[in-house]
Design a protein around this motif. Structure first.
Motif, mmCIF file in Angstrom:
data_model
loop_
_atom_site.group_PDB
_atom_site.id
_atom_site.type_symbol
_atom_site.label_atom_id
_atom_site.label_comp_id
_atom_site.label_asym_id
_atom_site.label_seq_id
_atom_site.Cartn_x
_atom_site.Cartn_y
_atom_site.Cartn_z
ATOM 1 N N ALA A 238 0.880 11.730 5.398
ATOM 2 C CA ALA A 238 0.140 12.996 5.372
ATOM 3 C C ALA A 238 -1.341 12.776 5.084
ATOM 4 O O ALA A 238 -2.188 13.562 5.545
ATOM 5 N N ARG A 239 -1.683 11.740 4.329
ATOM 6 C CA ARG A 239 -3.096 11.477 4.041
ATOM 7 C C ARG A 239 -3.713 10.504 5.043
ATOM 8 O O ARG A 239 -4.813 9.979 4.828
ATOM 9 N N GLY A 240 -2.990 10.265 6.146
ATOM 10 C CA GLY A 240 -3.528 9.413 7.199
ATOM 11 C C GLY A 240 -3.465 7.944 6.887
ATOM 12 O O GLY A 240 -4.240 7.149 7.450
ATOM 13 N N GLY A 241 -2.559 7.558 6.020
ATOM 14 C CA GLY A 241 -2.478 6.173 5.594
ATOM 15 C C GLY A 241 -1.479 5.347 6.378
ATOM 16 O O GLY A 241 -0.736 5.841 7.230
ATOM 17 N N VAL A 242 -1.491 4.054 6.055
ATOM 18 C CA VAL A 242 -0.551 3.087 6.614
ATOM 19 C C VAL A 242 0.448 2.716 5.522
ATOM 20 O O VAL A 242 0.055 2.472 4.373
ATOM 21 N N VAL A 243 1.716 2.681 5.870
ATOM 22 C CA VAL A 243 2.764 2.260 4.942
ATOM 23 C C VAL A 243 3.060 0.793 5.206
ATOM 24 O O VAL A 243 3.538 0.435 6.289
ATOM 25 N N ILE A 244 2.746 -0.074 4.241
ATOM 26 C CA ILE A 244 3.008 -1.514 4.377
ATOM 27 C C ILE A 244 4.265 -1.830 3.566
ATOM 28 O O ILE A 244 4.310 -1.561 2.362
ATOM 29 N N ILE A 245 5.264 -2.392 4.235
ATOM 30 C CA ILE A 245 6.527 -2.717 3.565
ATOM 31 C C ILE A 245 6.754 -4.220 3.662
ATOM 32 O O ILE A 245 7.097 -4.727 4.736
ATOM 33 N N PRO A 246 6.528 -4.969 2.566
ATOM 34 C CA PRO A 246 6.939 -6.378 2.573
ATOM 35 C C PRO A 246 8.469 -6.427 2.587
ATOM 36 O O PRO A 246 9.117 -6.112 1.594
ATOM 37 N N ALA A 247 9.033 -6.775 3.723
ATOM 38 C CA ALA A 247 10.482 -6.661 3.906
ATOM 39 C C ALA A 247 11.091 -8.023 4.190
ATOM 40 O O ALA A 247 10.579 -8.778 5.025
ATOM 41 N N PHE A 248 12.179 -8.330 3.496
ATOM 42 C CA PHE A 248 12.915 -9.542 3.814
ATOM 43 C C PHE A 248 13.334 -9.477 5.281
ATOM 44 O O PHE A 248 13.848 -8.455 5.756
ATOM 45 N N ALA A 249 13.109 -10.558 6.001
ATOM 46 C CA ALA A 249 13.316 -10.551 7.447
ATOM 47 C C ALA A 249 14.778 -10.477 7.825
ATOM 48 O O ALA A 249 15.122 -10.008 8.917
ATOM 49 N N ILE A 250 15.654 -10.946 6.936
ATOM 50 C CA ILE A 250 17.077 -10.961 7.227
ATOM 51 C C ILE A 250 17.749 -9.807 6.493
ATOM 52 O O ILE A 250 17.713 -9.740 5.264
ATOM 53 N N ASP A 251 18.317 -8.892 7.208
ATOM 54 C CA ASP A 251 19.104 -7.767 6.711
ATOM 55 C C ASP A 251 18.240 -6.617 6.209
ATOM 56 O O ASP A 251 18.455 -5.478 6.609
ATOM 57 N N ARG A 252 17.270 -6.879 5.315
ATOM 58 C CA ARG A 252 16.494 -5.766 4.766
ATOM 59 C C ARG A 252 15.709 -5.048 5.859
ATOM 60 O O ARG A 252 15.616 -3.823 5.843
ATOM 61 N N THR A 253 15.159 -5.790 6.805
ATOM 62 C CA THR A 253 14.442 -5.153 7.907
ATOM 63 C C THR A 253 15.378 -4.247 8.696
ATOM 64 O O THR A 253 15.029 -3.108 9.025
ATOM 65 N N GLU A 254 16.579 -4.735 9.002
ATOM 66 C CA GLU A 254 17.533 -3.925 9.762
ATOM 67 C C GLU A 254 17.941 -2.672 8.986
ATOM 68 O O GLU A 254 18.018 -1.570 9.550
ATOM 69 N N VAL A 255 18.193 -2.824 7.695
ATOM 70 C CA VAL A 255 18.600 -1.678 6.877
ATOM 71 C C VAL A 255 17.475 -0.649 6.785
ATOM 72 O O VAL A 255 17.711 0.570 6.867
ATOM 73 N N LEU A 256 16.242 -1.116 6.629
ATOM 74 C CA LEU A 256 15.109 -0.199 6.580
ATOM 75 C C LEU A 256 14.927 0.545 7.900
ATOM 76 O O LEU A 256 14.667 1.756 7.919
#
Length: 464
Positions: A238-256
């Protein structure tokens, strides 16, 4: 001496007093089996342990058994190979598909970090070297030997293993090791019964000695609440920002991605571009998609029944090349950016944090456990500046941790899994946790199950 009368020992060569570096050596007569071969992550003292020679000559280890593909359970394998190990590496079939992605990516990052440190002069070493290189990773991958679940497999003279699904990531396993008339169990990283993508773990086996993880040994996960993820993302967009998610590449990315798909399709979030910027995550996503298509038993039946790609929130964009990744340091806003590593210890996400953390419109969302000494842990603990590439970057972005995204069983789940074993072990060894978490779980096992539960010391050796 008969096979049944040979002494069987267990030595804790990692993940004792820390939540990283899982390595457990089982010795039965002349046979040696290393269960997991993890890399140490976190503060400098832990990372320096990766450079120490292995306590046992690697060429005298008969075999390695991997519980799953995460770096803190597999990442030291190329270094072990470099030091002389050349035996088989047993794992589940899907781990044999995922582990090569992890190991080759880790080698690439090691080489890249060494080159970057040399080029920018922030290493203490005149010629910084990688812990291992791509050739070491390739040699390690060539040693992988898939073992189906629920079948006994002889892995060394007098040593038999059986793997069962652990429900943590695709291919993750709990393990029973038999050595004559003795048996040991290893939880690996235990998953949750309510994992949104994977079926829950199989029951614990009956063994003489149980080795159980304790990442969340002193706490319970909050109930899964989609709004806990949606609310901070909605604010940032809503404030025009970027959401940065440091995500584990295995499983966490898929779940997110699945969670974002549900939130966007249900109207809880607007449909915005969702970038995945991690070569490892992109490769792993293809393996997960294959598991869904194949109807792998580890995948929940409801996922297999979905008519569309479960990992596409609606406007999925994949950054495959370094050029595409560099452009995401100034991404179109508003958008969501998932990038590895999950604790911001390395990889492309570090570049994105350096570029995006100073902007107060942005959000840094931490969806998993953050080991002490990592950038992710510093962010979670309120750091207003992060050290990277030899200097400091201010953190003015909003930082939010989401505790219900973990793929680890919490304390309740760990105790329930242990309680389901057909018989109590003589000793339960609590490992792979920060000291307070391990001690709390050991005390609870003693109190609620009446088992002898201890937190072993690093390098301690016990008879089974």
């Amino acid at each position: 001496m008969s096979a049944t009368s040979r002494p069987v020992s267990l030595q804790f060569l990692g993940a004792a007093g820390t939540v990283t570096g899982s390595r457990f050596l089982v010795t039965a007569g002349p046979s040696r089996l290393l269960v997991d071969c993890g890399m140490f992550q976190g503060d400098r003292a832990l990372r320096r342990r990766n450079w120490a020679p292995f306590p046992v000559p690697p060429d005298r280890i008969d075999a390695v058994l991997l519980t799953h593909a995460h770096l803190d359970h597999t990442g030291w394998l190329p270094r072990l190979v470099r030091q002389g190990f050349a035996g088989p590496v047993f794992c589940s079939p899907w781990t044999a598909r995922v582990a090569p992605i992890v190991l080759r990516d880790a080698a690439h990052l090691q080489e890249e970090d060494a080159r970057h440190a040399a080029g920018h002069g922030y290493s203490r070493h005149r010629e910084p070297l990688p812990l291992f290189d791509t050739a070491d990773a390739d040699r390690a991958v060539a040693l992988l030997r898939p073992v189906p679940f629920h079948r006994d497999r002889l892995v060394a003279p007098g040593l038999t293993v059986r793997l069962q699904p652990a429900g943590h990531i695709l291919g993750s396993a709990t393990v029973r090791v038999r050595a004559g008339d003795r048996s040991l169990g290893f939880s690996g990283d235990l998953g949750r019964d309510d994992h949104p993508l994977l079926a829950g773990p199989d029951p614990a086996p009956a063994v003489d000695a149980m080795v159980v993880e304790s990442t969340y040994g002193d706490r319970a996960h909050p109930p899964r609440d989609p709004e806990r993820l949606a609310a901070p993302i909605r604010r940032a967009l809503a404030r025009g920002g970027v959401v940065i998610i440091p995500a584990f590449a295995i499983d966490r990315t898929e779940v997110l991605l699945m969670a974002l798909r549900d939130l966007m399709s249900g109207g809880a979030l607007p449909v915005v571009p969702v970038f995945v910027d991690s070569p490892m995550a992109l490769a792993a996503m293809q393996v997960y998609r294959q598991a869904v298509r194949d109807g792998a038993p580890e995948i929940r039946p409801g996922i297999r029944a979905l008519p569309a790609d479960p990992f596409d929130p609606g406007d999925l964009r994949l950054a495959s090349t370094a050029h595409e990744s560099a452009r995401l340091n100034d991404p179109p806003a508003p958008c969501i950016l998932l990038s590895a590593s999950g604790m911001a210890t390395g990889g492309r996400v570090v570049h994105h944090l350096a570029a995006l953390a100073p902007d107060p419109r942005n959000l840094i969302l931490l969806p998993g456990y953050q080991v002490a000494g990592t950038r992710g842990r510093s962010l979670r603990d309120g750091a207003r500046a992060l050290k990277m590439y030899g200097g400091y970057v201010p953190v003015r972005a909003e930082v939010v941790g989401v505790g219900d995204m973990s793929a680890h069983a919490d304390a309740d789940g760990l105790v329930a899994w242990l309680k389901g074993a057909p018989a109590a072990p003589r000793t339960c060894y609590v490992v792979h946790g920060e000291p307070a978490a391990s001690a709390a779980l050991a005390a609870r096992i003693d109190r609620e199950l009446g088992w002898c539960a201890v937190t072993p010391r690093d390098a301690e050796r016990v008879l089974v």
